[in-house]
Design a protein around this motif. Structure first.
Motif, PDB file in Angstrom:
ATOM      1  N   GLY A  66       3.349  25.322  98.785  1.00 56.74           N
ATOM      2  CA  GLY A  66       2.948  24.641  97.560  1.00 56.74           C
ATOM      3  C   GLY A  66       1.824  23.639  97.729  1.00 56.74           C
ATOM      4  N   LEU A 119       5.917  26.228  93.258  1.00 60.12           N
ATOM      5  CA  LEU A 119       7.141  26.180  94.027  1.00 60.12           C
ATOM      6  C   LEU A 119       8.211  25.545  93.147  1.00 60.12           C
ATOM      7  N   ALA A 149      12.175  27.356  96.205  1.00 57.86           N
ATOM      8  CA  ALA A 149      12.250  26.727  97.516  1.00 57.86           C
ATOM      9  C   ALA A 149      13.584  27.054  98.194  1.00 57.86           C
TER      10      ALA A 149
END
Length: 203
Positions: free
Chosen positions: A51, A100, A159
């Motif tokens: 990210g 993300l 994530a």
């Protein structure tokens, strides 16, 4: 508009000023899907798998600047990702997904369960019919990578820390006669893998 451009801007400050004019900061995500500017070349900008945004090889450390850039992202039919303003389009590199998903909240139960995600750039997205979850096998590791549709053709990689919460929210559901481990949100059911495969991996 300034005579400078996204393609020729020499630093992140110039980029910020240009995009701020296009995005009209503070008024929501601009309608990039409706803009059809000329392609002006590629920019030395990359979004890494974790990210982090890089410009000319240096991490962009200002979250507000990253959020501003993310508001004019668009992925086109050619599979490439661009920064788009009403007057020009420049290509950038994306290592995995542009966003993300870093946090998830579960509300409700059963058919009324809803999963709401927050991305690293501030998007809040509720999984469901308009924002699907998909799961990609990783043969090299035997694992899965979950992705959440955010907008347009843009997705967020969920994530790893959030992945565990996602699995906790899953359940066994029969789909087309097969027992599947799946995630339910806002009336939609997103298959993850066959239950038999899940049991095999858990051993």
């Amino acid at each position: 508009m300034s005579t400078s451009s996204l393609a020729s801007a020499g630093d992140a400050v110039s980029l910020e000023a240009l995009i701020a004019r296009a995005a009209r900061a503070g008024k929501g995500v601009p309608p990039v899907e409706r803009w059809n500017p000329a392609f002006c070349g590629d920019l030395d900008m990359e979004i890494r798998a974790d990210g982090t945004w890089f410009y000319m090889g240096t991490p962009i450390g200002r979250p507000a600047l990253v959020q501003l850039f993310s508001s004019v992202l668009r992925k086109d039919e050619d599979g490439k990702t661009y920064l788009v303003t009403p007057v020009e389009k420049v290509g950038i590199r994306v290592e995995d997904a542009p966003f993300l998903a870093v946090e998830m909240v579960v509300t409700g139960e059963g058919d009324h369960q809803a999963l709401t995600f927050r991305t690293n750039v501030g998007d809040v997205v509720e999984a469901g019919p308009e924002h699907e979850l998909r799961f990609v096998d990783q043969p090299e590791t035997g694992g899965l990578k979950p992705y959440l549709h955010v907008r347009g053709r843009l997705e967020a990689l969920v994530a790893r820390s959030v992945m565990y919460d996602l699995v906790e929210a899953g359940e066994e559901i029969e789909i087309d006669g097969q027992a599947m481990f799946a995630i339910r949100s806002r009336g939609s059911v997103f298959p993850v893998m066959p239950v038999a495969e899940l049991h095999r991996l858990s051993q």
